[in-house]
Design an enzyme around this catalytic site. Structure first.
Site, PDB file in Angstrom:
ATOM      1  N   ASP A  13      10.942   3.452  -3.261  1.00 13.41           N
ATOM      2  CA  ASP A  13      11.884   2.448  -3.773  1.00 13.41           C
ATOM      3  C   ASP A  13      13.341   2.794  -3.462  1.00 13.41           C
ATOM      4  OD1 ASP A  13       9.724   1.048  -4.844  1.00 13.41           O
ATOM      5  OD2 ASP A  13       9.784   2.215  -6.690  1.00 13.41           O
ATOM      6  N   LYS A  16      13.975   0.814   1.353  1.00 13.53           N
ATOM      7  CA  LYS A  16      13.506   0.821   2.749  1.00 13.53           C
ATOM      8  C   LYS A  16      13.414  -0.592   3.322  1.00 13.53           C
ATOM      9  CE  LYS A  16       9.855   2.895   1.324  1.00 13.53           C
ATOM     10  NZ  LYS A  16      10.246   3.203  -0.078  1.00 13.53           N
ATOM     11  N   GLY A  40       6.250  -2.040  -2.337  1.00 13.64           N
ATOM     12  CA  GLY A  40       6.942  -3.286  -2.673  1.00 13.64           C
ATOM     13  C   GLY A  40       8.326  -3.191  -2.071  1.00 13.64           C
ATOM     14  N   HIS A  41       8.565  -3.943  -1.022  1.00 10.91           N
ATOM     15  CA  HIS A  41       9.830  -3.855  -0.284  1.00 10.91           C
ATOM     16  C   HIS A  41      10.607  -5.162  -0.450  1.00 10.91           C
ATOM     17  CE1 HIS A  41       8.003  -0.573   2.529  1.00 10.91           C
ATOM     18  NE2 HIS A  41       7.988  -0.241   1.256  1.00 10.91           N
ATOM     19  N   GLN A 223       6.348   4.085   0.433  1.00  9.99           N
ATOM     20  CA  GLN A 223       6.477   5.229  -0.497  1.00  9.99           C
ATOM     21  C   GLN A 223       7.621   6.142  -0.029  1.00  9.99           C
ATOM     22  OE1 GLN A 223       2.809   4.510   0.534  1.00  9.99           O
ATOM     23  NE2 GLN A 223       3.322   2.927  -0.924  1.00  9.99           N
ATOM     24  N   GLY A 414      25.192  -3.209  -2.252  1.00 11.70           N
ATOM     25  CA  GLY A 414      24.612  -4.363  -2.928  1.00 11.70           C
ATOM     26  C   GLY A 414      23.319  -4.706  -2.213  1.00 11.70           C
TER      27      GLY A 414
HETATM   28  P1  GDP Z   1      11.723  -0.062  -1.122  1.00 10.44           P
HETATM   29  O1  GDP Z   1      10.373   0.010  -1.734  1.00 10.44           O
HETATM   30  O2  GDP Z   1      12.197   1.267  -0.620  1.00 10.44           O
HETATM   31  O3  GDP Z   1      11.840  -1.122  -0.072  1.00 10.44           O
HETATM   32  O4  GDP Z   1      12.724  -0.455  -2.298  1.00 10.44           O
HETATM   33  P2  GDP Z   1      12.475  -1.614  -3.409  1.00 10.44           P
HETATM   34  O5  GDP Z   1      12.668  -2.925  -2.752  1.00 10.44           O
HETATM   35  O6  GDP Z   1      11.219  -1.375  -4.137  1.00 10.44           O
HETATM   36  O7  GDP Z   1      13.638  -1.265  -4.428  1.00 10.44           O
HETATM   37  C1  GDP Z   1      14.962  -1.282  -4.063  1.00 10.44           C
HETATM   38  C2  GDP Z   1      15.694  -2.308  -4.945  1.00 10.44           C
HETATM   39  O8  GDP Z   1      17.083  -2.107  -4.835  1.00 10.44           O
HETATM   40  C3  GDP Z   1      15.461  -3.739  -4.508  1.00 10.44           C
HETATM   41  O9  GDP Z   1      15.463  -4.557  -5.637  1.00 10.44           O
HETATM   42  C4  GDP Z   1      16.657  -4.040  -3.617  1.00 10.44           C
HETATM   43  O10 GDP Z   1      17.005  -5.418  -3.606  1.00 10.44           O
HETATM   44  C5  GDP Z   1      17.730  -3.257  -4.306  1.00 10.44           C
HETATM   45  N1  GDP Z   1      18.783  -2.728  -3.419  1.00 10.44           N
HETATM   46  C6  GDP Z   1      18.665  -2.238  -2.165  1.00 10.44           C
HETATM   47  N2  GDP Z   1      19.853  -1.773  -1.710  1.00 10.44           N
HETATM   48  C7  GDP Z   1      20.739  -1.977  -2.711  1.00 10.44           C
HETATM   49  C8  GDP Z   1      22.133  -1.684  -2.879  1.00 10.44           C
HETATM   50  O11 GDP Z   1      22.806  -1.133  -2.017  1.00 10.44           O
HETATM   51  N3  GDP Z   1      22.700  -2.031  -4.087  1.00 10.44           N
HETATM   52  C9  GDP Z   1      21.991  -2.641  -5.073  1.00 10.44           C
HETATM   53  N4  GDP Z   1      22.626  -2.929  -6.209  1.00 10.44           N
HETATM   54  N5  GDP Z   1      20.676  -2.925  -4.952  1.00 10.44           N
HETATM   55  C10 GDP Z   1      20.072  -2.595  -3.802  1.00 10.44           C
HETATM   56  P1  IMO Z   2       7.482   1.691  -1.950  1.00  9.85           P
HETATM   57  O1  IMO Z   2       6.989   1.561  -0.544  1.00  9.85           O
HETATM   58  C1  IMO Z   2       7.376   4.018  -5.624  1.00  9.85           C
HETATM   59  C2  IMO Z   2       3.549   5.870  -6.699  1.00  9.85           C
HETATM   60  C3  IMO Z   2       2.803   5.354  -7.914  1.00  9.85           C
HETATM   61  C4  IMO Z   2       2.132   6.622  -8.374  1.00  9.85           C
HETATM   62  C5  IMO Z   2       1.757   7.292  -7.063  1.00  9.85           C
HETATM   63  C6  IMO Z   2       0.324   7.018  -6.611  1.00  9.85           C
HETATM   64  O2  IMO Z   2       7.797   0.405  -2.605  1.00  9.85           O
HETATM   65  O3  IMO Z   2       8.564   2.709  -2.039  1.00  9.85           O
HETATM   66  P2  IMO Z   2      -0.887   4.920  -5.548  1.00  9.85           P
HETATM   67  O4  IMO Z   2      -1.092   3.525  -6.078  1.00  9.85           O
HETATM   68  O5  IMO Z   2      -0.162   4.973  -4.245  1.00  9.85           O
HETATM   69  O6  IMO Z   2      -2.154   5.727  -5.527  1.00  9.85           O
HETATM   70  O7  IMO Z   2       0.053   5.635  -6.653  1.00  9.85           O
HETATM   71  O8  IMO Z   2       2.656   6.786  -6.089  1.00  9.85           O
HETATM   72  N1  IMO Z   2       3.895   4.836  -5.690  1.00  9.85           N
HETATM   73  C7  IMO Z   2       5.116   4.379  -5.469  1.00  9.85           C
HETATM   74  N2  IMO Z   2       6.286   4.633  -6.111  1.00  9.85           N
HETATM   75  N3  IMO Z   2       7.360   3.198  -4.552  1.00  9.85           N
HETATM   76  C8  IMO Z   2       6.219   2.943  -3.890  1.00  9.85           C
HETATM   77  O9  IMO Z   2       6.190   2.234  -2.744  1.00  9.85           O
HETATM   78  C9  IMO Z   2       5.023   3.514  -4.364  1.00  9.85           C
HETATM   79  N4  IMO Z   2       3.731   3.463  -3.976  1.00  9.85           N
HETATM   80  C10 IMO Z   2       3.055   4.287  -4.776  1.00  9.85           C
HETATM   81  O10 IMO Z   2       3.699   4.857  -8.893  1.00  9.85           O
HETATM   82  O11 IMO Z   2       3.060   7.456  -9.027  1.00  9.85           O
HETATM   83 MG    MG Z   3       9.411  -0.457  -3.527  1.00 15.02          MG
END
Ligand code: GDP
Ligand code: IMO
Ligand code: MG
Length: 424
Positions: A13, A16, A40-41, A223, A414
């Protein structure tokens, strides 16, 4: 060489999806190489928000081919639903390519993931319960079912039957749940085959041919490094290799094709699920990070645990992946704080650890050693060049880069696509 890997430097998270979206503009292929719909991206363009779990973030660009490679585990129902969702948003899902060698997440994988976690009770990993662990377990036990099996109904049915012989002993006897009916599963999955068929190909060959023609390949990690099954905080990890090596193994591309490895790190750090987390904050600062950063899981909606940036972990991730540059996200969230702390080492039983400790106990029980930097306390979400940032924010970015020994090429301020800064 035209291949770039983008991957998470922390516990996932990191942002990416939004980072890959930026680079995908110039990519011909964007490739998911491991994991499944545990990811979840999130991408935000204007007032449109897109949350992707399986389809690579390149789907937003009409000339880019999204590839789901061999190292992934695929829940076909989820993939088809995501393609439908993309189509509803006028994104063309017909370009998605799926490896014939990718493993299928079967209904019993989801079931086992859930019941195993329930039985672990206090010791649970806090998985996403999408069946990831059990699907990879079967892959490595060589009893998994692959995408290509969907196109040979007889073989598919016999593989389901064989798998269920085992599963249907375990579910009622060990986990006190109902057994599963093979016929229904076969019917359901063969129903997906027709729709998936046009997408299925040899993705390793597709990428190799592309690279030969000088096309740009972008790998999208899911991840993060600290969730890597080999290099993360085992057993509180996922069941695949998000690290740079995983991009090669998971896609069937050799190391010489890659010339840039970008580590995505938040300006602070978060973790969802259980496991050690040295810089975790249990106070109002942590709460503020969660609230301002919107730190709730994209997939499960769970509250993410938050804490100050951990440079021991970031230097470790840099070593494991040989990052060439870092992309620092969510710098805007730190605008709320008077001072900003950064962990530079851990103290445990009188010993100071500057390297990631080999003994997991240290991660649980250590006390982080912090350095404090001045906050900037101004809204930076409108900054578009490094010079637009207040001096304290620039100092923070330069400090991290110096301490990690890798240039920070980009900073985001942002979630929206344009809210970023490229640093020369
Ligand atoms: P990922 O799994 O690595 O793709 O990250 P996620 O999408 O799960 O979580 C990142 C969250 O931060 C998302 O809700 C993005 O919209 C938000 N985000 C990403 N870059 C920024 C940033 O520079 N500032 C803020 N405030 N939010 C951001
Ligand atoms: P993105 O790509 C954050 C965590 C789960 C748990 C562990 C194992 O959005 O960054 P799993 O279901 O993979 O067997 O769970 O890994 N986990 C993540 N945490 N971002 C993710 O993906 C994750 N995918 C799995 O919360 O701790
Ligand atoms: Mg994510």
């Amino acid at each position: 060489m035209p291949a770039t890997i983008v991957l998470g430097a922390q516990w996932g998270d990191e942002g990416k999806g939004r980072v890959v979206d930026v680079f995908a503009e110039h990519a011909d292929f964007v490739v998911r190489y491991q994991g499944g719909n545990n990811a979840g991206h999130t991408i935000i363009v204007g007032d449109q928000r897109l949350a992707l779990s399986l389809i690579p973030s390149g789907i937003l660009y009409p000339n880019c081919i999204p590839v789901i490679a061999s190292g992934t585990v695929v829940d076909p129902k989820v993939l088809l639903a995501e393609m439908d969702m993309a189509a509803e948003k006028n994104l063309d899902p017909s370009r998605v390519r799926l490896s014939a060698n990718a493993h299928l997440i079967m209904p019993w994988h989801r079931k086992l993931d859930a019941v195993k976690e329930r039985y672990l009770g206090r010791n649970q990993i806090g998985t996403t319960r999408k069946g990831i662990g059990p699907a990879y377990t079967d892959k490595y036990a060589r009893t998994g079912i692959r995408v290509q099996d969907l196109f040979d109904p007889k073989i598919f049915a016999s593989k389901v039957e064989t798998a269920l012989e085992d599963v249907n002993k375990v579910l009622p006897r060990v986990y006190n749940t109902l057994p599963m009916a093979g016929d229904q599963i076969v019917e359901e999955y063969l129903g997906y085959a027709e729709r998936l068929e046009p997408h299925v190909t040899d993705t390793s060959l597709l990428l190799w041919e592309g690279l030969q023609q000088g096309k740009q390949v972008l790998f999208e990690g899911a991840q993060g490094t600290l969730l890597d099954v080999d290099h993360g905080t085992y057993p509180f990890v996922t069941s695949s290799n998000p690290t740079a090596g995983g991009a090669l193994v998971g896609s069937g591309i050799g190391p010489k094709a890659v010339d840039e490895i970008i580590g995505v790190a938040k300006a602070y750090i978060s973790r969802v699920g259980t496991g050690p987390f040295p810089t975790e904050l249990h106070d109002e600062i942590g709460d503020k990070m969660i609230e301002l950063g919107g730190e709730y899981g994209t997939v499960t909606g769970r509250r993410r645990r938050c804490g100050w940036l951990d440079l021991v972990a970031l230097r470790y991730a840099t070593r494991i992946n040989t990052f060439t540059r870092l992309f620092l996200t969510k710098l805007d969230i730190l605008s709320a704080f008077d001072t900003i702390k950064v962990a530079v080492a851990y103290r445990y039983q009188g010993e100071v650890f500057t390297e990631f400790p080999r003994q997991q106990r240290v991660l649980y029980e250590c006390e982080p050693i912090y350095e404090e930097l001045h906050g900037w306390k101004t809204d930076i979400s409108g900054a578009r060049s490094f010079g637009d940032l207040p001096p304290e924010a620039r100092a923070y970015v330069e400090y991290i880069s110096e301490r990690v020994g890798v240039p920070i090429g980009w900073v985001s301020v942002g979630p929206e696509r344009s809210q970023m800064i490229e640093i020369d």
